[in-house]
Scaffold this active site. Structure first.
Site, short mmCIF file in Angstrom:
data_model
loop_
_atom_site.label_atom_id
_atom_site.label_comp_id
_atom_site.label_asym_id
_atom_site.label_seq_id
_atom_site.Cartn_x
_atom_site.Cartn_y
_atom_site.Cartn_z
N PHE A 115 16.86 -13.13 11.17
CA PHE A 115 18.22 -13.40 11.82
C PHE A 115 18.99 -13.59 10.64
O PHE A 115 20.40 -13.81 10.73
CB PHE A 115 18.24 -14.14 13.12
CG PHE A 115 18.74 -15.41 12.92
CD1 PHE A 115 17.75 -16.59 12.35
CD2 PHE A 115 19.94 -16.01 12.98
CE1 PHE A 115 18.17 -17.91 12.16
CE2 PHE A 115 20.18 -17.03 12.69
CZ PHE A 115 19.56 -18.19 12.36
N LYS A 116 18.59 -14.46 9.65
CA LYS A 116 19.27 -15.07 8.49
C LYS A 116 20.12 -13.92 7.80
O LYS A 116 21.02 -14.27 7.34
CB LYS A 116 18.57 -15.68 7.40
CG LYS A 116 17.92 -17.06 8.32
CD LYS A 116 17.59 -18.10 7.45
CE LYS A 116 17.27 -19.40 8.13
NZ LYS A 116 15.97 -19.11 9.47
N ASP A 117 19.68 -12.61 7.84
CA ASP A 117 20.50 -11.65 7.25
C ASP A 117 21.87 -11.64 7.88
O ASP A 117 22.78 -11.00 7.45
CB ASP A 117 19.75 -10.22 7.45
CG ASP A 117 18.52 -10.03 6.67
OD1 ASP A 117 18.58 -10.68 5.65
OD2 ASP A 117 17.95 -9.37 7.09
N LEU A 120 23.67 -13.89 5.99
CA LEU A 120 23.65 -13.83 4.51
C LEU A 120 23.73 -12.36 3.98
O LEU A 120 23.89 -12.25 2.89
CB LEU A 120 22.23 -14.32 4.04
CG LEU A 120 21.92 -15.72 4.09
CD1 LEU A 120 20.54 -16.38 3.79
CD2 LEU A 120 23.03 -16.07 2.78
#
Ligand SMILES: *Cc1c(COP(=O)(O)O)cnc(C)c1O
Length: 515
Positions: A115-117, A120
């Site tokens: 989920f950091k995409d 980011l």
């Protein structure tokens, strides 16, 4: 153009700054976190209308409502790049419904399958554009080096986000031998002209201490600025530019659920989030605050249960807590840095209270919030902690009943939601594709206890081979391309360095010498 400015949670900054400065600074002077002076408000109709837009357009509309100091057309263009072909689903974060009242928000369709995409892929573009705008105004005349210490997931997502961005380079340190085969290959094969990756002898703490020492070495920072015109920056999860993209998907998901008839327009939902640094669940709170009909925020912890205990008692206490390694490593945490923003908001934006609590945390390893703030916390949040055995049982149960695979982080949230939910439909934030954590998914499906040994023939497989086996055995054969091809992708980075600050600084200089 704008007038929303950012204040800090400790009340130590002399004057508020615009969005662009908040993004390139990351942390405010004095150690506080940036928070917008004003929050926008969306009416229900304005939220429902978002369903007719593309995801990128929804994101641009929400950014514009926050009055950020970049031109509207460049916000739109940056969002088009952030949320386009780099995601493998045109809905960007589609929702899979397990039953009429349980909806899984898949936040892992981006280039690294975590989920950091979602943040980011967005922040680096706004970082680069913010730096450019500040250069044009004459406020700065330098470039940036983003230095990241990672236990696995964040480093790869940051590399993908910052690769080939103008005016920024990125270097990532991970513990040598301390990440999974998949995570190692994801980072060591990273493409891009402005990237570097180092394996550091030591564990994640050693990497993080090294990064902190380099950030804190004034002589080194001065020399980088004087000889190379480069400032160090961190772009970590306390950057407001990472939080705002996360607000977007909660508002957007509500519009999608209502637009597809899965909920009634105006009906309240609960949101359940597997929580570590408190960024994701805080974003859901902001989404509620700006008008999304969200009722309760369900905070799911693993065996590192400091947040669940805090929400249930009002006391944050790490004085006697051991750090436990679990199958959901991205939630293994003792100090949850974004909680500071939440407390600032709930305590009526009282910087003095925050300073006192943060000082208590540093000195006594614990703090207790006042009764008024605690009752506000209880009105918005409930929380539970799920142990590793229950997490594995949830993975198996959801596969058997719904033919759907949860990664261990999402499984913690699923299981917590079972205990915490009331009558409202629940939206569960799914934070990783299962194939990032194939070993533990295999254990869960095959009744091997947490931490238990894998059979020798299974242990001999590469991460990709094991994922292929799981896909075959479950019949769930969708594995994201970036995870499927790792065994065939050329390894680019093989440096192994010591964690002493001088060694890291030398490695940084060598990276900057390459052009
Ligand atoms: C980072 C991460 C989390 C925790 O999110 P926070 O915003 O830090 O609370 C949960 N799951 C996965 C897979 C993550 O990578």
């Amino acid at each position: 153009m704008t007038q929303n400015r950012y204040i800090d949670t400790r009340g130590l900054c002399e004057s508020p700054v615009p969005f662009t400065e908040a993004v390139v600074n990351g942390l405010a002077d004095g150690g506080g976190l940036y928070v917008p002076e004003h929050l926008p408000h969306f009416t229900l109709d304005e939220i429902l209308e978002l369903a007719d837009l593309s995801y990128a357009e929804r994101a641009a509309r929400i950014y514009r409502a926050f009055d950020i100091d970049l031109p509207a057309d460049s916000i739109q263009a940056l969002m088009g790049e952030a949320y386009g072909e780099n995601f493998d689903d045109e809905d960007i974060c589609p929702i899979t419904s397990l039953d009429a009242n349980t909806h899984v928000l898949e936040l892992w369709h981006g280039p690294t399958s975590a989920f950091k995409d979602m943040a980011l892929q967005c922040l680096p573009r706004f970082f680069s554009a913010s730096a450019e705008a500040l250069r044009e105004q004459g406020a700065i005349d330098h470039d940036f080096l983003i230095l990241v210490a990672t236990s696995g997931d964040t480093g790869k997502a940051a590399l993908e986000g910052f690769k080939d961005q103008d005016g920024v380079r990125i270097g990532v340190m991970y513990p040598h031998g301390g990440v999974s085969d998949i995570q190692y290959k994801q980072m060591a094969t990273q493409a891009g002209q402005n990237v570097h990756v180092w394996a550091v002898r030591g564990n994640f703490d050693d990497c993080q201490s090294a990064a902190k020492a380099v950030f804190g070495d004034a002589a080194f920072n001065d020399e980088l600025m004087a000889t190379r015109k480069i400032a160090l920056s961190s772009a970590n999860s306390i950057n407001w530019g990472r939080l705002l993209p996360q607000v977007v998907y909660y508002v957007s998901s509500y519009a999608v659920l209502a637009g597809s008839g899965k909920i009634e327009p105006g009906e309240h939902i609960d949101v359940c989030v597997p929580t570590g640094n408190f960024g994701n669940i805080l974003a859901a709170w902001y989404a509620k605050q700006i008008g999304t009909p969200i009722d309760m925020l369900l905070c799911a912890s693993n065996e590192n249960r400091v947040l669940a205990d805090f929400i249930n008692t009002g006391t944050y206490d790490i004085s006697e807590r051991e750090f436990v390694l679990t199958p959901s490593p991205s939630m293994d945490i003792l100090v949850s840095s974004n909680l500071e923003r939440q407390l600032f908001e709930l305590a009526g934006r009282d910087g003095t209270a925050i300073r006192t609590w943060m000082e208590d945390l540093r000195e006594k390893r614990s703090f207790r919030i006042d009764e008024n703030t605690f009752s506000k916390l209880r009105a918005d949040f409930s929380a539970d902690s799920i142990d590793s055995a229950a997490c594995f049982a949830a993975i198996k149960e959801v596969f058997e009943h719904h033919n759907y695979l949860l990664d261990p982080h999402t499984a913690v949230a699923y299981q917590a939601a079972q205990g915490l939910r009331g009558e409202n439909p629940v939206l569960i934030a799914s934070t990783a594709h299962w194939a990032k954590f194939g070993e533990n998914v295999y254990r869960a499906l095959n009744d091997i206890e947490p931490g238990g040994a894998l059979p020798a023939d299974i242990a001999a497989l590469s991460g990709c081979e094991l994922n292929d086996l799981i896909a075959t055995e479950t019949g769930l054969d969708y594995i994201p391309a970036n995870l499927a091809n790792l065994d065939e992708t050329e390894i680019r980075f093989t440096d192994i360095i010591d964690s002493a600050p001088a060694d890291v600084e030398q490695a940084v200089e060598e990276f900057l010498d390459q052009r």
